[in-house]
Design an enzyme around this catalytic site. Structure first.
Site, PDB file in Angstrom:
ATOM      1  N   TYR A 133       0.839  -1.204   0.000  1.00 45.26           N
ATOM      2  CA  TYR A 133       0.000   0.000   0.000  1.00 45.26           C
ATOM      3  C   TYR A 133       0.872   1.251   0.000  1.00 45.26           C
ATOM      4  CZ  TYR A 133      -3.102   3.649   1.748  1.00 45.26           C
ATOM      5  OH  TYR A 133      -3.785   4.838   1.903  1.00 45.26           O
ATOM      6  N   GLU A 139     -11.411   4.745   5.022  1.00 45.74           N
ATOM      7  CA  GLU A 139     -10.893   5.654   6.057  1.00 45.74           C
ATOM      8  C   GLU A 139     -11.903   5.800   7.188  1.00 45.74           C
ATOM      9  OE1 GLU A 139      -7.957   6.659   6.358  1.00 45.74           O
ATOM     10  OE2 GLU A 139      -7.064   6.639   4.369  1.00 45.74           O
ATOM     11  N   TRP A 168      -4.730   1.182  10.427  1.00 45.68           N
ATOM     12  CA  TRP A 168      -4.918   1.049   8.987  1.00 45.68           C
ATOM     13  C   TRP A 168      -4.606  -0.375   8.541  1.00 45.68           C
ATOM     14  CZ3 TRP A 168      -7.739   2.883   5.487  1.00 45.68           C
ATOM     15  CH2 TRP A 168      -7.428   2.782   4.126  1.00 45.68           C
TER      16      TRP A 168
END
Length: 199
Positions: free
Chosen positions: A26, A48, A56
Site C-alpha cells: 500500500y 478511512e 490502517w
C-alpha cells in the site's frame, strides 16, 4: 495467511515499519498517488471511515472482504443497500461490524452521488480544496507529519454540511494523503520524489 514484508533496505516512511506485505505494498504503490477516479475516491473514503479508532493495517487486511461486501465500492450500488442488506453486513465476520460505520457508508454513498450530480464528478469537487494539484510537503521524519490541515478542516466541514458521516478532520486528512491530494512521504522515502512528479 501471514504476509511477510519485503526483505530490502529501501528507505520508507516511518509509519510503514513493522507492517506486513499488504502494508508495504500500500505504501509503495498507492499512498500519495493522485487519484482521479470516483470509484477509487469512494473506496478510500469508506475505508478511512471504517478505520476510525483502529489501525490502517486492520482495514487493509479486510479490504478484499469490503470490496466483495460493498459491491466493489460502486457508489450507485451501495446507495441502494436495503435494511436487510445492512443487517447482513453486520453479520459478516470479514468486516468491522460497527453499526454506525456501516450505516454511514450507505448514507455516504447517497451523499457521494449528490456531489456527482452537482459537480459532474466527486473528483472535480474534492480537488478544488487543494487548488487542483497535490500539496507537496517536505517532512523530515514521522513526527513532523500532521494529523489535520487547513484544507482537511475545510473539506471535512463541507462534507458534513452535505450530510456525510465519519468525515472528521483527521479522517479526511488521511483520505487526502491516501488519494495523493497531499504528498506526505518523508523526504528520505523513495516514494517522495516519485509521487511529487505525478502532480
Amino acid at each position: 495467511m501471514k504476509h511477510a514484508p519485503p526483505n530490502d533496505n529501501v528507505p520508507r516512511c516511518g509509519w510503514v515499519k513493522g507492517g506486513n506485505a499488504l502494508y508495504y505494498d500500500y505504501h509503495d504503490n498507492e499512498w500519495g498517488v493522485p487519484v482521479h477516479d470516483d470509484q477509487r475516491h469512494f473506496e478510500f473514503l469508506i475505508l478511512e471511515g471504517m478505520q476510525a479508532g483502529l489501525s490502517w493495517a486492520t482495514v487493509l487486511n479486510k479490504r478484499e472482504n469490503y470490496r466483495r461486501a460493498f459491491a466493489n465500492f460502486i457508489p450507485q450500488q451501495v446507495a441502494l443497500f436495503s435494511d436487510k442488506k445492512i443487517a447482513s453486513l453486520l453479520q459478516n465476520a470479514g468486516l468491522i461490524r460497527n453499526r454506525l460505520k456501516i450505516h454511514a457508508a450507505v448514507n455516504n454513498a447517497r451523499c457521494f452521488l449528490n456531489i456527482i450530480e452537482e459537480f459532474d464528478s466527486f473528483d472535480a469537487y474534492v480537488w478544488r480544496f487543494v487548488g487542483g494539484k497535490p500539496i507537496q510537503n517536505h517532512w523530515q521524519c514521522l513526527t513532523d507529519v500532521p494529523a489535520i490541515s487547513r484544507e482537511s478542516k475545510a473539506l471535512s466541514a463541507d462534507l458534513k454540511k452535505r450530510g456525510f458521516k465519519f468525515v472528521g478532520d483527521t479522517i479526511i486528512y488521511a483520505h487526502m494523503q491516501g488519494v495523493g491530494m497531499v504528498n506526505d512521504h518523508e523526504v528520505r522515502c523513495f516514494r517522495h520524489q516519485q509521487c511529487a512528479v505525478m502532480a
